[in-house]
Design a protein around this motif. Structure first.
Motif, PDB file in Angstrom:
ATOM      1  N   VAL A 180       0.842  -1.205   0.000  1.00 54.46           N
ATOM      2  CA  VAL A 180       0.000   0.000   0.000  1.00 54.46           C
ATOM      3  C   VAL A 180       0.871   1.247   0.000  1.00 54.46           C
ATOM      4  O   VAL A 180       0.617   2.207  -0.740  1.00 54.46           O
ATOM      5  N   LEU A 181       1.928   1.259   0.806  1.00 58.29           N
ATOM      6  CA  LEU A 181       2.793   2.428   0.894  1.00 58.29           C
ATOM      7  C   LEU A 181       3.539   2.671  -0.403  1.00 58.29           C
ATOM      8  O   LEU A 181       3.802   3.823  -0.772  1.00 58.29           O
ATOM      9  N   ALA A 182       3.882   1.595  -1.126  1.00 57.90           N
ATOM     10  CA  ALA A 182       4.548   1.767  -2.419  1.00 57.90           C
ATOM     11  C   ALA A 182       3.645   2.490  -3.406  1.00 57.90           C
ATOM     12  O   ALA A 182       4.091   3.362  -4.160  1.00 57.90           O
ATOM     13  N   GLU A 183       2.372   2.135  -3.395  1.00 65.57           N
ATOM     14  CA  GLU A 183       1.439   2.758  -4.328  1.00 65.57           C
ATOM     15  C   GLU A 183       1.065   4.178  -3.907  1.00 65.57           C
ATOM     16  O   GLU A 183       0.714   5.006  -4.740  1.00 65.57           O
ATOM     17  N   ALA A 184       1.135   4.469  -2.591  1.00 66.36           N
ATOM     18  CA  ALA A 184       0.749   5.792  -2.102  1.00 66.36           C
ATOM     19  C   ALA A 184       1.938   6.731  -1.976  1.00 66.36           C
ATOM     20  O   ALA A 184       1.758   7.916  -1.751  1.00 66.36           O
ATOM     21  N   ARG A 185       3.128   6.205  -2.138  1.00 66.27           N
ATOM     22  CA  ARG A 185       4.343   6.932  -1.827  1.00 66.27           C
ATOM     23  C   ARG A 185       4.451   8.271  -2.574  1.00 66.27           C
ATOM     24  O   ARG A 185       4.293   8.361  -3.785  1.00 66.27           O
ATOM     25  N   GLY A 186       4.707   9.321  -1.784  1.00 65.72           N
ATOM     26  CA  GLY A 186       5.012  10.626  -2.352  1.00 65.72           C
ATOM     27  C   GLY A 186       3.854  11.415  -2.903  1.00 65.72           C
ATOM     28  O   GLY A 186       4.047  12.530  -3.388  1.00 65.72           O
ATOM     29  N   SER A 187       2.624  10.859  -2.874  1.00 64.18           N
ATOM     30  CA  SER A 187       1.515  11.616  -3.460  1.00 64.18           C
ATOM     31  C   SER A 187       0.220  11.465  -2.687  1.00 64.18           C
ATOM     32  O   SER A 187      -0.705  12.241  -2.907  1.00 64.18           O
ATOM     33  N   ARG A 188       0.124  10.496  -1.773  1.00 60.42           N
ATOM     34  CA  ARG A 188      -1.126  10.243  -1.078  1.00 60.42           C
ATOM     35  C   ARG A 188      -0.903  10.211   0.425  1.00 60.42           C
ATOM     36  O   ARG A 188       0.045   9.607   0.919  1.00 60.42           O
ATOM     37  N   VAL A 189      -1.810  10.837   1.138  1.00 68.60           N
ATOM     38  CA  VAL A 189      -1.841  10.716   2.595  1.00 68.60           C
ATOM     39  C   VAL A 189      -2.480   9.380   2.941  1.00 68.60           C
ATOM     40  O   VAL A 189      -3.386   8.918   2.258  1.00 68.60           O
ATOM     41  N   VAL A 190      -1.981   8.746   3.994  1.00 62.53           N
ATOM     42  CA  VAL A 190      -2.557   7.476   4.427  1.00 62.53           C
ATOM     43  C   VAL A 190      -3.020   7.593   5.873  1.00 62.53           C
ATOM     44  O   VAL A 190      -2.517   8.420   6.655  1.00 62.53           O
ATOM     45  N   GLY A 191      -3.996   6.754   6.224  1.00 67.23           N
ATOM     46  CA  GLY A 191      -4.501   6.710   7.588  1.00 67.23           C
ATOM     47  C   GLY A 191      -4.421   5.300   8.125  1.00 67.23           C
ATOM     48  O   GLY A 191      -4.561   4.330   7.369  1.00 67.23           O
ATOM     49  N   PHE A 192      -4.189   5.165   9.437  1.00 68.39           N
ATOM     50  CA  PHE A 192      -4.107   3.840  10.043  1.00 68.39           C
ATOM     51  C   PHE A 192      -4.268   3.968  11.552  1.00 68.39           C
ATOM     52  O   PHE A 192      -4.114   5.063  12.134  1.00 68.39           O
ATOM     53  N   ASP A 193      -4.585   2.840  12.183  1.00 65.86           N
ATOM     54  CA  ASP A 193      -4.691   2.769  13.636  1.00 65.86           C
ATOM     55  C   ASP A 193      -3.359   2.265  14.184  1.00 65.86           C
ATOM     56  O   ASP A 193      -2.903   1.176  13.816  1.00 65.86           O
ATOM     57  N   TYR A 194      -2.764   3.056  15.081  1.00 68.96           N
ATOM     58  CA  TYR A 194      -1.410   2.764  15.547  1.00 68.96           C
ATOM     59  C   TYR A 194      -1.399   2.564  17.051  1.00 68.96           C
ATOM     60  O   TYR A 194      -2.013   3.341  17.796  1.00 68.96           O
ATOM     61  N   GLY A 195      -0.700   1.516  17.505  1.00 73.60           N
ATOM     62  CA  GLY A 195      -0.619   1.207  18.932  1.00 73.60           C
ATOM     63  C   GLY A 195       0.775   1.425  19.468  1.00 73.60           C
ATOM     64  O   GLY A 195       1.621   0.545  19.334  1.00 73.60           O
ATOM     65  N   PRO A 196       1.066   2.593  20.076  1.00 74.11           N
ATOM     66  CA  PRO A 196       2.383   2.806  20.692  1.00 74.11           C
ATOM     67  C   PRO A 196       2.610   1.797  21.817  1.00 74.11           C
ATOM     68  O   PRO A 196       1.681   1.213  22.363  1.00 74.11           O
ATOM     69  N   ARG A 197       3.851   1.618  22.189  1.00 74.21           N
ATOM     70  CA  ARG A 197       4.192   0.628  23.203  1.00 74.21           C
ATOM     71  C   ARG A 197       3.526   0.961  24.542  1.00 74.21           C
ATOM     72  O   ARG A 197       3.496   2.116  24.955  1.00 74.21           O
ATOM     73  N   GLY A 198       3.019  -0.080  25.185  1.00 69.75           N
ATOM     74  CA  GLY A 198       2.442   0.073  26.507  1.00 69.75           C
ATOM     75  C   GLY A 198       1.008   0.564  26.516  1.00 69.75           C
ATOM     76  O   GLY A 198       0.436   0.768  27.587  1.00 69.75           O
ATOM     77  N   ARG A 199       0.379   0.730  25.342  1.00 71.25           N
ATOM     78  CA  ARG A 199      -1.012   1.192  25.283  1.00 71.25           C
ATOM     79  C   ARG A 199      -1.927   0.015  24.956  1.00 71.25           C
ATOM     80  O   ARG A 199      -1.603  -0.836  24.139  1.00 71.25           O
ATOM     81  N   HIS A 200      -3.101  -0.007  25.594  1.00 74.02           N
ATOM     82  CA  HIS A 200      -4.062  -1.073  25.333  1.00 74.02           C
ATOM     83  C   HIS A 200      -4.877  -0.805  24.076  1.00 74.02           C
ATOM     84  O   HIS A 200      -5.488  -1.707  23.517  1.00 74.02           O
ATOM     85  N   ARG A 201      -4.914   0.457  23.630  1.00 72.73           N
ATOM     86  CA  ARG A 201      -5.731   0.797  22.467  1.00 72.73           C
ATOM     87  C   ARG A 201      -4.890   1.517  21.424  1.00 72.73           C
ATOM     88  O   ARG A 201      -3.973   2.268  21.746  1.00 72.73           O
ATOM     89  N   ALA A 202      -5.255   1.283  20.162  1.00 73.01           N
ATOM     90  CA  ALA A 202      -4.580   1.957  19.061  1.00 73.01           C
ATOM     91  C   ALA A 202      -5.185   3.344  18.845  1.00 73.01           C
ATOM     92  O   ALA A 202      -6.339   3.593  19.183  1.00 73.01           O
ATOM     93  N   GLU A 203      -4.387   4.250  18.274  1.00 71.45           N
ATOM     94  CA  GLU A 203      -4.820   5.612  17.988  1.00 71.45           C
ATOM     95  C   GLU A 203      -4.792   5.848  16.483  1.00 71.45           C
ATOM     96  O   GLU A 203      -3.946   5.319  15.773  1.00 71.45           O
ATOM     97  N   ARG A 204      -5.719   6.687  16.001  1.00 65.64           N
ATOM     98  CA  ARG A 204      -5.786   6.992  14.572  1.00 65.64           C
ATOM     99  C   ARG A 204      -4.687   7.979  14.193  1.00 65.64           C
ATOM    100  O   ARG A 204      -4.476   8.987  14.875  1.00 65.64           O
ATOM    101  N   ARG A 205      -3.959   7.672  13.122  1.00 62.46           N
ATOM    102  CA  ARG A 205      -2.896   8.554  12.635  1.00 62.46           C
ATOM    103  C   ARG A 205      -3.122   8.851  11.149  1.00 62.46           C
ATOM    104  O   ARG A 205      -3.577   7.982  10.396  1.00 62.46           O
ATOM    105  N   ARG A 206      -2.770  10.071  10.748  1.00 63.96           N
ATOM    106  CA  ARG A 206      -2.774  10.464   9.339  1.00 63.96           C
ATOM    107  C   ARG A 206      -1.380  10.986   9.008  1.00 63.96           C
ATOM    108  O   ARG A 206      -0.868  11.877   9.704  1.00 63.96           O
ATOM    109  N   THR A 207      -0.781  10.429   7.965  1.00 68.38           N
ATOM    110  CA  THR A 207       0.591  10.826   7.661  1.00 68.38           C
ATOM    111  C   THR A 207       0.850  10.810   6.163  1.00 68.38           C
ATOM    112  O   THR A 207       0.194  10.066   5.411  1.00 68.38           O
ATOM    113  N   LEU A 208       1.805  11.620   5.732  1.00 70.91           N
ATOM    114  CA  LEU A 208       2.267  11.613   4.350  1.00 70.91           C
ATOM    115  C   LEU A 208       3.541  10.781   4.293  1.00 70.91           C
ATOM    116  O   LEU A 208       4.572  11.177   4.850  1.00 70.91           O
TER     117      LEU A 208
END
Length: 790
Positions: free
Chosen positions: A216-244
């Protein structure tokens, strides 16, 4: 003839006479042969109609080139569509036809349109005068001439992947490139050491989920923003992130470097901590627009930013020399970390360092340790609790305290939510797209090689016998249909049995060479060419080659050079977005070989002799044993010695980080059993299981869900926040307690309750000891600190 569609086309042509009647003698002959092979049993395996239909569409369009066919002609010719009938089923035909075109296009079979009305790439719209065409000249992968070293490089890349679908992708990619160079039975025919096994095998380069994310990142690379649920260490729940996305790389794990839109800053994310799919987004954001403009104008270099960010990562936070007071029972476990630095240290006969330093008076021994402050060492000290006191080392003290606080927080704050554990489903994804791609690949592989053994097909495509059986039947039921509606079927030899039992109990053990005959010169030369590399295949291959190039094994110098050549040639034939992604790939290997055993084991492998180990297992038991080294297995940050254990009389995998002592035995040559084992392919180490094992329920935080598979879970449940609860079978409950204490809050014991209570008790006692020692911690003059502050 319908009753005999399960037999080969060659046999079917003999059954049906010239006048369309049934030839009774031939039927009797076939039935006698069927009886001899066990086909008198009721047929319980059939072809996959969706796969046969898609392959028949491809074959029919190739055969109809260069004029192509209209939609009405396709429906009239291809039997799989004709059976849809008229009237209300016309809608079913439209759905099937659109779906088959979409699948074929996605796996690399390019269907073009000529004339007619407008139709999009998904097959919607257009009229029935629109002509569909597959150009035989444009089909397939360009031929790459490979030398013997490049064949070895391809073989070695197949050993790098741990996920079932990831393994399938790399094996199909490797098979596509090797196909023109294969001889009888699917073996390379290029001369040289094409079948050599490496002395060090790197496993676990990425799994299925990571490969999905990279695609997915190869196809979105350099032109598309992506969104995903991310779980930092020590957290019980993932958080929504938007990144280029700016780039990806490997530093023991796979990371995404991107500009976080909500934080307006560059961030680094571990791909195995992303829960669910990465989704391309359409957003209007000034920050993203500014970054994209900077990239276009050359003010922002994504590759440089990625490299700079990745260089701050890795398993090392710096090094620090610390003083530990270790209880007598744990001295053997910590002694390999210690350094010989005073006249009071003496060397034993076998080369191990023995500390003869002043005792604390409570039976503890003082050791001087230079540590990388890696998570594994911090977790080891934390799990040892009050039995290990930190006498000097403020940074280590702070890390251990934070580690234990995370363990306590995780076990006290487990969300109260209902859990329904379900059996874990193993095996590769097997949806329609994957099945069609696999069967087309098998056809090309068999055609190019002149045939391959059943065992080779099972290994190359990561299949169970029952799935291979159905794939071959699906291939046999595929045909090119002419304007007289006559099907020119693909022929497979030997004859395939129609029951699973006969296939698995007779054909598989006999391991015959399976051959395919594609009807007609055009189909033979077209479908016999490997497909163009799909995104997962190209990525898995390029990443694998980068992994070989990054290897520091001196015995692999020729393979590394061949991998560089092959990487550059493959980048020249893949789409631009994959070429750009490949240019930014950065693979760096890390190892947990804290005790420096790897050079000693390489020396033993090169000289061909056994070694003696003092080994500590997961339960803390120490045994001394003689083993014959076979090769080293690098599985992510973990390094194993794959060996023939003379004590257990069997194959064993030993973690280098648990080898408390290692002594070469140059007078003891390798056994015949180890030489036999060296000729077999390496497998990923698995947790052994016995009937008397204890069932334990573990909750893995979103940042650590990928680790759960290493414990061979029996049942599992995924939580809305991204956490994963699994039931595992362990040799001892103490293993679960130790795992939770070492994990720093990433793994929580939830059942049995008494084990969870024991984790809390041990963590509280250890934390209290750390706080007491911190108040009286003295920095000794020889204590030195190097590296960055974590």
């Amino acid at each position: 003839m319908v009753g005999y569609r399960h037999i080969s086309r060659r046999a079917a042509d003999r059954v049906v006479g010239i006048d369309g009647g049934i030839d009774g003698d031939v039927v009797a002959e076939y039935e006698a042969a069927s009886h001899a092979t066990g086909a008198e049993e009721t047929q319980d395996v059939t072809a996959d109609s969706g796969v046969s239909r898609a392959l028949s569409l491809a074959a029919t369009l190739i055969d109809a080139a260069p004029s192509g066919l209209t939609k009405a002609e396709v429906r009239e010719r291809v039997e799989h569509y004709r059976t849809a009938g008229d009237g209300a089923s016309a809608e079913a035909f439209e759905q099937q036809f659109s779906r088959d075109k979409r699948h074929l296009r996605r796996i690399g079979i390019e269907i073009t349109e000529q004339g007619g009305g407008a139709e999009d790439r998904e097959g919607r719209g257009g009229d029935h005068e629109f002509r569909y065409l597959i150009d035989p000249q444009a089909h397939g992968l360009p031929l790459l001439e490979l030398d013997a070293e490049e064949v070895v490089a391809l073989r070695h890349t197949e050993l790098l992947w741990s996920g079932t679908r990831a393994q399938q992708a790399i094996r199909q990619a490797s098979g596509a490139l090797l196909a023109p160079h294969l001889g009888e039975g699917g073996l390379p025919d290029v001369g040289g050491p094409a079948q050599s096994q490496p002395s060090a095998v790197r496993l676990g380069l990425a799994d299925d989920q990571v490969l999905d994310h990279l695609a997915v990142l190869a196809e979105a690379r350099g032109s598309r923003v992506v969104g995903f649920d991310y779980g930092p260490r020590g957290r019980h729940r993932a958080e929504r992130r938007r990144t280029l996305p700016l780039g990806v790389g490997s530093r023991g794990g796979w990371y995404l470097v991107g500009h976080d839109l909500d934080r307006d800053a560059v961030r680094v994310y571990r791909l195995d901590r992303i829960r669910g799919a990465i989704e391309p987004l359409t957003v209007q954001d000034d920050g993203a627009a500014a970054i994209l403009q900077g990239i276009a104008e050359g003010r922002v270099d994504p590759r440089k930013v990625t490299q700079e960010q990745l260089e701050t990562l890795g398993p090392v936070h710096g090094t620090e020399t610390v003083e530990l007071a270790v209880a007598e029972a744990l001295v053997p476990s910590f002694l390999p970390h210690a350094r010989a630095q005073s006249a009071e240290d003496v060397e034993s006969a076998d080369g191990a360092v023995t500390q003869r330093r002043r005792s604390r008076g409570d039976g503890a021994r003082r050791l001087t340790v230079e540590t990388s402050l890696h998570d594994s060492f911090v977790g080891k000290v934390a799990a040892a609790g009050p039995q290990v006191h930190i006498l000097s080392g403020h940074r280590l003290t702070a890390l251990v305290r934070s580690h234990l606080e995370s363990v306590l927080r995780a076990h006290r704050d487990v969300p109260a939510e209902p859990i329904e554990l379900k059996p874990v489903k193993h095996g590769a994804r097997n949806d329609a797209l994957v099945k069609i791609a696999r069967v087309v690949s098998i056809a090309a592989y068999l055609q190019a090689s002149g045939g391959a053994r059943v065992s080779d097909l099972l290994r190359r495509y990561s299949l169970e016998p029952r799935q291979l059986h159905r794939d071959l039947l699906s291939l046999q039921q595929s045909a090119a249909f002419d304007d007289a509606q006559f099907g020119h079927y693909i022929d497979i030899t030997p004859e395939l049995p129609l029951t699973r039992r006969v296939f698995e109990e007779r054909l598989v053990p006999e391991d015959p060479v399976i051959r395919v005959q594609l009807p007609g010169e055009r189909l033979s030369s077209t479908l016999g060419r490997p497909l163009r590399l799909s995104t997962p295949q190209a990525l898995s291959l390029l990443i694998g080659l980068e992994g070989l190039i990054a290897s520091e094994d001196p015995t692999e110098e020729l393979v590394r050079a061949a991998a560089e050549r092959l990487r550059d040639r493959i980048r020249a034939i893949v789409p631009e977005e994959l070429d750009v992604t490949a240019a930014e790939l950065s693979v760096v290997w890390h190892s947990d070989d804290d005790f420096g055993r790897e050079p000693q084991l390489h020396a033993a492998l090169g000289a061909g002799h056994a070694v003696e180990l003092l080994y500590e297992d997961l339960q803390g038991r120490r045994t001394r044993r003689t083993v014959d080294p076979v090769n080293l297995l690098h599985d992510g940050p973990r390094t194993y010695l794959r060996a023939w254990c003379r004590s257990a009389q069997g194959e064993r995998n030993f973690l280098l980080s648990r080898m408390l002592e290692l002594r070469p035995l140059p007078e003891t040559p390798l056994s015949r059993e180890s030489l036999r084992l060296a000729a077999e392919p390496a497998r990923r180490p698995e947790v052994p299981r016995l009937p008397e094992d204890t069932l334990v329920t573990l909750r893995f935080a979103p940042s650590a869900v990928a680790l759960a598979d290493g414990w061979a879970p029996l049942r599992e449940a995924w939580h809305e926040g991204g956490a994963r609860t699994v039931e595992v079978a362990l040799r001892s409950p103490a293993i679960a307690v130790d795992l939770a204490l070492r994990s720093g809050g990433d793994v929580t014991v939830t059942a049995p309750e008494e084990l969870s209570a024991e984790v809390l008790h041990r963590a509280e006692a250890a934390l209290a000891a750390v706080r007491r020692n911190a108040s009286s911690c003295v920095e000794y003059p020889e204590t030195q600190t190097k590296g960055r502050t974590p």
